[in-house]
Design an enzyme around this catalytic site. Structure first.
Site, PDB file in Angstrom:
ATOM      1  CG  HIS A 154      -6.180  -1.974  -0.273  1.00 11.59           C
ATOM      2  ND1 HIS A 154      -5.013  -1.562  -1.060  1.00 11.59           N
ATOM      3  CD2 HIS A 154      -5.419  -1.258   0.815  1.00 11.59           C
ATOM      4  CE1 HIS A 154      -3.928  -0.941  -0.715  1.00 11.59           C
ATOM      5  NE2 HIS A 154      -4.290  -0.654   0.495  1.00 11.59           N
TER       6      HIS A 154
ATOM      7  CG  ASP B 211      -6.492  -2.824  -4.036  1.00 11.84           C
ATOM      8  OD1 ASP B 211      -6.985  -1.877  -3.396  1.00 11.84           O
ATOM      9  OD2 ASP B 211      -5.248  -2.997  -4.044  1.00 11.84           O
TER      10      ASP B 211
ATOM     11  CB  SER C 260      -0.905   0.117   1.037  1.00  9.70           C
ATOM     12  OG  SER C 260      -1.946   1.019   1.164  1.00  9.70           O
TER      13      SER C 260
END
Length: 407
Positions: free
Chosen positions: A377, A347, A194
């Site tokens: 995610h 995601d 991320s």
């Protein structure tokens, strides 16, 4: 005893009532679309609703002046402490004042080991060495590597780009002193998920042309955030209401990370923060036409938005390469190390990874890509929790391990 049970019942009723009020007040916050082919949908939905309740509670506690919203979220993201690990030496140090935790397998090595730097995710505001403890230990054991988990400073206490600079400082220190830790300085890999993937990509770009220190051997980018120009790509549309990180949450977190006014969220989502000249300039790199057709099912081009100069002026950091590595020039990209990009099917940031993959390949950088079907995610954050984890959590880590073993 009866009075105790009566009090407990009253307390339970009050808590249930409070939760119902919070749910009713923030009804839109609970809007989530979990595809039937996502990992363990009931568990995912439960975790998502729990997170939203905690977020709402944190927001209300902040409004009451109890403590800042991000404090409670940090406790949640950090997770439970890991048990003692008998297979690794673990030591807390500082690399030029940046806190790090080093994991070294106890099994003696015949030669110098590879090194792996890990930058945790969390939007630059959450996450820590502790949140990635299980991941770091596992990678150290399974790849027989010396793993360095970097505890970079967090926003809002420390303003952007302090997070990237901490990661850069720790990386340079490790490259220069690797042999002190039994590591071959020419076998160092950076890894981030991320926002940690953003920092990893940025560090590799900033060090790509350096000749005074060893080169980074490879980078692993796990569902990375790589651009803040266009929030209307196919994955943004398809996963606009996905668990943990919706399209709106993405922009809200970015603005909070940069300590900007969140009232600009709608303008940024619409693309009003980018002038047409800039959109045209970067269209060759950030364009839904570059996404493979298999990932564009149901995609509808958004309506044009009006440019808002004031919003652009207030959010200029969004187009800096430290926050949007996808905007780096070809002269920078062509010097990048071998790359592993891991994306997840469900995601909102999936297309950032796909676009970066194409950019790297166009510049003759070797790319290994995995798309985790059913993945979402934040899946990595559940790794190592047994039955409370997800299959995609293990898939992400095992893809990472297998890639690292090749170096």
């Amino acid at each position: 005893m009866e009075s105790f049970y009566a009090l407990a019942l009253i307390a339970g009723i009050l808590v249930a009532f409070l939760l119902l009020v919070l749910i009713a007040t923030y009804h839109n916050s609970f809007k989530v679309e979990i595809p039937p082919d996502a990992d363990q949908t009931l568990k995912l939905r439960f975790y998502h609703y729990t997170y939203i309740l905690m977020e709402i509670l944190a927001k209300n506690l902040e409004s009451l002046g109890v403590f800042k919203e991000h404090i409670l979220i940090r406790l949640l993201v950090d997770g439970l402490p890991a048990c003692r690990d008998s297979k690794c030496f673990i030591k807390d140090l500082h690399f030029d004042e940046v806190p790090v935790r080093i994991y070294c397998p106890r099994v003696p090595a015949a030669n110098k080991r590879r090194g792996v730097l890990i930058f945790h995710g969390g939007c630059g505001m959450f996450g820590s060495i502790r949140s990635h403890e299980r991941i770091s230990r596992y990678i150290a054991r399974k790849t027989d590597s010396v793993v360095v988990s970097v505890g970079y400073v967090l926003s809002p206490e420390h303003e952007y780009p302090a997070q990237t600079l901490d990661c850069l400082t720790a990386t340079m220190h490790f490259l220069k002193t690797a042999e002190n830790y039994g590591v071959d300085p020419h076998r160092i890999i950076v890894c981030g998920d991320s926002a940690g993937g953003t920092f990893a990509a940025s560090v590799c770009q900033e060090l790509g042309n350096r000749r005074d220190i060893p080169k980074i051997r490879a980078q692993v980018l796990i569902y990375p955030f790589l651009q803040a120009l266009n929030f209307n790509l196919p994955s943004h549309q398809k996963n606009a209401f996905s668990a943990f990180l919706s399209r709106e949450h993405t922009v809200k977190f970015i603005l909070k990370y940069l300590k900007k006014d969140c009232s600009m969220k709608e303008a940024v989502l619409a693309g009003s923060h980018i002038p047409e000249s800039m959109n045209l300039r970067y269209k060759k790199w950030i364009n839904p036409d570059l996404i493979p057709e298999i990932f564009k099912l149901g995609y509808k081009p958004p309506l044009p938005s009006s440019f808002l100069p004031q919003v652009h002026e207030e959010t200029k950091e969004l187009v800096e390469t430290r926050l949007s590595p996808l905007l780096a020039e070809d002269a920078v990209v062509c010097c990048l190390p071998d790359t592993c990009i891991i994306t997840c099917e469900h995601d909102v940031l999936r297309d950032d990874g796909l676009l970066y993959k194409k950019r790297l390949e166009d510049n003759n950088v070797k790319v290994t890509w995995f798309n985790v079907e059913g993945g979402f995610h934040c899946a990595l954050g559940f790794f190592g929790y047994g039955i409370f984890s997800f299959p995609s959590s293990s898939k992400i880590v095992n893809h990472t391990v297998n890639f690292i073993k090749g170096y």
